[in-house]
Motif scaffolding. Structure first.
Motif, short mmCIF file in Angstrom:
data_model
loop_
_atom_site.label_atom_id
_atom_site.label_comp_id
_atom_site.label_asym_id
_atom_site.label_seq_id
_atom_site.Cartn_x
_atom_site.Cartn_y
_atom_site.Cartn_z
N PHE A 55 -33.09 -65.99 -20.67
CA PHE A 55 -33.15 -65.01 -21.14
C PHE A 55 -32.98 -63.81 -20.70
O PHE A 55 -32.20 -63.15 -21.20
CB PHE A 55 -33.67 -64.30 -22.80
CG PHE A 55 -33.38 -63.71 -23.45
CD1 PHE A 55 -32.82 -63.21 -24.55
CD2 PHE A 55 -34.00 -61.93 -23.34
CE1 PHE A 55 -32.71 -62.67 -24.84
CE2 PHE A 55 -34.29 -61.34 -24.03
CZ PHE A 55 -32.96 -61.48 -25.52
N PHE A 88 -33.57 -54.92 -31.45
CA PHE A 88 -32.14 -55.82 -31.31
C PHE A 88 -33.13 -56.89 -30.48
O PHE A 88 -32.15 -57.85 -30.27
CB PHE A 88 -31.22 -55.48 -30.76
CG PHE A 88 -29.56 -56.15 -31.02
CD1 PHE A 88 -29.21 -56.05 -32.00
CD2 PHE A 88 -28.90 -56.24 -29.44
CE1 PHE A 88 -27.87 -56.88 -32.32
CE2 PHE A 88 -27.98 -56.60 -29.64
CZ PHE A 88 -27.55 -56.99 -30.84
N THR A 89 -32.57 -56.24 -29.07
CA THR A 89 -32.83 -57.77 -27.81
C THR A 89 -33.74 -58.79 -28.71
O THR A 89 -33.54 -59.60 -27.97
CB THR A 89 -33.52 -57.13 -26.44
OG1 THR A 89 -32.31 -55.66 -26.10
CG2 THR A 89 -33.12 -57.93 -25.60
N ALA A 105 -32.79 -60.90 -30.85
CA ALA A 105 -32.00 -62.18 -30.02
C ALA A 105 -32.80 -62.85 -29.68
O ALA A 105 -31.78 -63.78 -29.67
CB ALA A 105 -30.91 -61.28 -29.55
N LEU A 106 -33.63 -62.47 -28.77
CA LEU A 106 -34.33 -63.73 -28.11
C LEU A 106 -34.91 -64.43 -29.49
O LEU A 106 -34.66 -65.78 -29.17
CB LEU A 106 -35.06 -62.71 -27.34
CG LEU A 106 -36.94 -63.80 -26.89
CD1 LEU A 106 -35.92 -64.82 -25.75
CD2 LEU A 106 -37.16 -63.44 -26.06
N VAL A 129 -24.08 -56.19 -23.46
CA VAL A 129 -24.74 -57.46 -24.60
C VAL A 129 -24.19 -58.48 -24.68
O VAL A 129 -24.95 -59.48 -24.90
CB VAL A 129 -23.27 -56.66 -26.22
CG1 VAL A 129 -23.33 -56.54 -27.34
CG2 VAL A 129 -23.47 -54.66 -25.49
N TRP A 162 -27.75 -67.89 -22.64
CA TRP A 162 -28.29 -68.29 -21.59
C TRP A 162 -28.77 -69.53 -21.92
O TRP A 162 -28.92 -69.93 -20.96
CB TRP A 162 -30.14 -67.26 -21.61
CG TRP A 162 -30.83 -67.92 -22.48
CD1 TRP A 162 -31.60 -68.99 -23.27
CD2 TRP A 162 -30.82 -66.99 -24.44
NE1 TRP A 162 -32.36 -68.52 -23.89
CE2 TRP A 162 -31.72 -68.04 -24.38
CE3 TRP A 162 -30.41 -65.99 -25.16
CZ2 TRP A 162 -31.98 -67.53 -26.44
CZ3 TRP A 162 -30.71 -65.85 -26.29
CH2 TRP A 162 -31.68 -66.64 -27.31
N MET A 192 -32.04 -66.92 -31.65
CA MET A 192 -31.32 -67.52 -30.77
C MET A 192 -31.58 -68.57 -30.59
O MET A 192 -31.47 -69.42 -30.10
CB MET A 192 -30.67 -67.21 -29.20
CG MET A 192 -29.28 -65.36 -30.40
SD MET A 192 -28.00 -66.39 -31.16
CE MET A 192 -27.03 -67.19 -29.68
N PHE A 231 -26.67 -61.14 -22.86
CA PHE A 231 -27.24 -61.44 -23.57
C PHE A 231 -28.34 -63.13 -25.07
O PHE A 231 -28.78 -63.32 -25.62
CB PHE A 231 -28.49 -60.33 -24.51
CG PHE A 231 -29.72 -59.31 -23.84
CD1 PHE A 231 -30.86 -60.08 -23.18
CD2 PHE A 231 -28.86 -57.98 -23.88
CE1 PHE A 231 -31.10 -58.99 -22.58
CE2 PHE A 231 -29.73 -57.45 -22.91
CZ PHE A 231 -30.58 -57.56 -22.17
N PHE A 232 -26.35 -63.48 -25.59
CA PHE A 232 -26.52 -63.67 -25.57
C PHE A 232 -25.74 -65.96 -25.38
O PHE A 232 -25.07 -66.09 -25.98
CB PHE A 232 -25.10 -63.98 -27.23
CG PHE A 232 -25.90 -62.91 -28.30
CD1 PHE A 232 -26.33 -62.80 -28.41
CD2 PHE A 232 -25.68 -61.32 -27.40
CE1 PHE A 232 -26.79 -61.62 -29.81
CE2 PHE A 232 -26.30 -60.44 -28.08
CZ PHE A 232 -27.48 -60.45 -29.76
#
Ligand code: HEM
Ligand code: CU
Lengths: 553, 105
Positions: A258, B84-85, B88-89, A302, A308, B92, A305-306
């Motif tokens: 990440f 937000f981060t 996402a972590l 942006v 990894w 996801m 981050f999606f």
């Protein structure tokens, strides 16, 4: 060959007496400085030092792989050598390379400010970097670490007996130096722009550093947490990554990647900023699609981050989530290609000249494209299952990191050398160095794509004899590459004393940094500029010159 | 630093002591609630309840004690970026954890 270089008359030209280098004397005036330009120079010296240590380790790796047997060193020594190579090159060289040196030096000047928002935090960031670097060296001298730069569990928590804790702490500390750099840039870019300097007048160098800074500030803490958890697991066995205690070893990889996928963009984005400046200057044109290039940096930040999990497709993650991440990975290649296309269109009908920074920039464009496209092969989960953990991966990331970022770093160092030191580097020999680097690079790393396709795994000291020919190619190429890196070291140091006096604007470039003396004053600007022109406005530059002439006349 | 302030000098919003006391009291009550809830037998939901209360408390701290409720849009955006981060972590990563066993029954 035509050239845009215009230097002042060498018989009368002098380096300005008062500048940031001569402003104060004595070692303490450097060690306690708040001047972003001096801190940039401190960083430049430190990262060069670590680059040569990392480079020496790379030399050892290539020498070992010259023959199929593990003969130069024992297999566990080899594991340590490639681990230390990766750790030093990534955390101590590539991450700070452009931002902490060129970024530190240029961002305040480019936005029209006298310094970064927090000069003391900037200095602290350099000390943290040194602390992290020294700790890494200490760990290396005391036996090193052999987990690879990825610290993968359960290897790092249960099975190895090397300096994981010390190295982990070192990376933790170095991570904060990068967070502080990012924080400083974000605040500076938001709050310290000169009057008239709107977001869309900023050079693209600033935009790409802004995007990279966001990644540094939001991503690095996750790496720090992941490392702390590994250390706690090793020392007191808390069990988050240990299945016998209800933990999950793959959780570590989620946390690590990440950060580390965005980290590859922390490494490349600042380089892309350099390329935008160089391509524009040496083709005398505004960067084509300025706002597309600017926004593609933010999009990379942006999307970065999606994706990894593409590093973990074979690690036992869910097939369904593999599908999702594989699709998302395709997305992230789009903004990078937007940049490549826009640079190509910038060249179209430009008045191109081939000074050294431009040669490196061309190298970047070609090699980064190959590196990025092979990334798409790896993002497709089907091909990845065949290619992962082979030399194909090694070739992929060296194309983007060495062929891309290192080329961009060298392009930037040559481009802004006259600004930083007041003197030109010697043109002919540096053009030679750029070409040698390009040739050496391809010899070293292209064979590794083939080796990977043929199935040679990465991270082993020995390999089946049928792979030897390509490995010999690669090692031979590495020696050429080594020469390509030694040359700039030598002639840049030489130029500090013997280089031609550069004058304020040797490249006829438009950025604010070129409108002030070289080397700049400590306070950068005598008076804060009021910005009316767009970025890369070469007509504005012409008018400025005419204006000066009429005034003198 | 002074440059920062003069450039964008926003009027500092003054929060009345009443609000501070109110928030502090709410935080204390929530702490008591957390302790009480830990005595209930809810199975896996114990953690959910505890985390839920904790998130609520953290939100209060950020909004009032850290003044985000009264800050500029940029400050709000900064806080949101961190959130937000984080989402996402977690989100996801969950896409892996919830579906890892699918199809293997
Ligand atoms: C342009 C789009 C890119 C895509 C689609 C992409 C895709 C990938 C994928 C799927 C992998 C995992 C392969 C595997 O382990 O099986 C990978 C590995 C890697 N990539 Fe990229 N990549 C891209 C750009 C970059 C850039 C710009 C950098 C660095 C500057 C980079 C650095 C790396 C590194 C270091 C690894 C290997 C990590 C390791 O296992 O040690 N990539 N890439
Ligand atoms: Cu990646």
């Amino acid at each position: 060959m035509s050239s845009i270089v215009s230097l002042p008359d060498q018989t009368t030209a002098r380096i300005p007496k008062r500048n940031y280098l001569t402003n104060e004397n004595g070692i303490l005036s450097w060690l306690l400085t708040g001047d972003h330009k001096r801190i940039a120079m401190l960083y430049l010296i430190s990262i060069t030092f670590f680059f040569f240590i990392g480079g020496a380790l790379a030399g050892l790796i290539r020498l070992e792989l010259l023959t199929p047997q593990s003969d130069l060193m024992a297999t566990d020594t080899y594991n340590k050598v490639f681990s230390m190579h990766g750790i030093i090159m990534i955390f101590l060289f590539l991450v700070p390379s452009v931002p902490a040196t060129l970024g530190n030096f240029l961002i305040p000047i480019m936005v029209g400010a006298k310094d970064l928002a927090f000069p003391k935090i900037n200095l602290l960031s350099w000390y943290l970097y040194l602390a992290g670097g020294s700790l890494t060296l200490w760990a290396m001298i005391n036996g090193g670490v052999d987990t690879g730069w990825t610290f993968t569990t359960p290897l790092s928590t249960h099975y190895v007996n090397t300096n994981v804790v010390t190295t982990g702490l070192a990376i933790f500390v170095a991570g904060f130096s990068s967070i502080f750099t990012g924080l400083n840039f974000i605040v500076t870019i938001h709050r310290m722009r000169a009057p008239g300097m709107t977001w869309f007048k900023l050079p693209l160098f600033v935009w790409s550093h802004y995007a990279a800074s966001i990644l540094m500030v939001l991503g690095t803490p996750v790496l720090a947490i992941a490392i702390v958890l590994v250390l706690l697991e090793r020392t007191i066995g808390i069990g988050v990554f240990d299945p016998t205690k209800g933990g999950d070893p793959i959780l570590f990889q989620h946390l690590f990647w990440f950060y580390s996928h965005p980290a590859v963009y922390i490494m490349i984005l600042p380089g892309m900023g350099v390329i935008s400046e160089v391509i524009s200057t040496f083709s005398r044109k505004r960067v084509f699609g300025y706002s597309a290039v600017a926004f593609s940096s933010v999009a990379i930040a942006v999307f970065g981050f999606f994706v990894w999990e593409h590093h973990m497709f074979i690690m036992g993650v869910s097939n369904y989530s593999t599908l999702v991440f594989s699709l998302l990975t395709m997305l992230v290649a789009v903004p990078s290609s937007i940049k490549i296309f826009n640079w190509a269109f910038t060249l179209y009908k430009g008045s191109i000249t081939f000074e050294t920074p431009m040669l490196y920039a061309f190298g970047f464009m070609g090699l980064f494209t190959i590196g990025g496209l092979t990334g798409v092969f790896l993002g497709a989960s089907g091909t990845d299952i065949h290619l992962t953990e082979t030399y194909f991966i090694v070739a992929h990331f060296h194309f983007v990191m060495v062929g891309g970022m290192l080329m961009a770093f060298l392009a930037g160092i040559h481009f802004w050398w006259p600004k930083m030191t007041g003197r030109m580097y010697p043109e002919k020999i540096s053009q030679l160095a750029a070409v040698v680097t390009f040739i050496g690079f391809n010899f070293t790393f292209f064979p590794q794509f083939l080796l990977g396709m043929l199935g040679m795994p990465r991270r082993y000291a020995a390999y089946p004899p049928e792979f030897q020919v390509l490995n010999v190619f690669s090692t031979a190429g590495a020696t050429i590459l080594g020469v390509g890196y030694l040359l700039p070291m030598i002639y840049l140091v030489w130029s500090l004393k013997y280089g031609k006096i550069a004058g304020a604007n040797p490249w006829q470039a438009t950025g604010l940094e070129w409108q002030i003396q070289s080397p700049p004053l400590t306070e950068n600007f005598v008076e804060i500029p009021v910005v009316t022109q767009d970025a890369y406005d070469y007509e504005w530059l012409e008018r400025q010159k005419e204006h000066e002439v009429t005034q003198v006349g | 630093m002074s440059e920062l302030e003069t450039h964008h000098g926003e009027e500092p919003h003054i929060v009345s002591p009443k609000i501070y006391v109110l928030i502090a009291a709410t935080l204390l009550i929530c702490t008591a609630l957390t302790v009480a809830a830990s005595y209930l037998e809810l199975g896996p939901w114990n953690a959910v309840v505890a985390l839920g209360i904790a998130v609520f408390k953290a939100t209060l701290v950020v909004l009032f004690f850290m003044h985000i409720k009264y800050s500029s849009k940029l400050m709000k955006l900064t806080v949101f970026a961190g959130l937000f981060t984080f989402l996402a972590l977690v989100g996801m990563s969950m896409s892996d954890y919830i579906s890892r066993a699918w199809g293997s029954f």
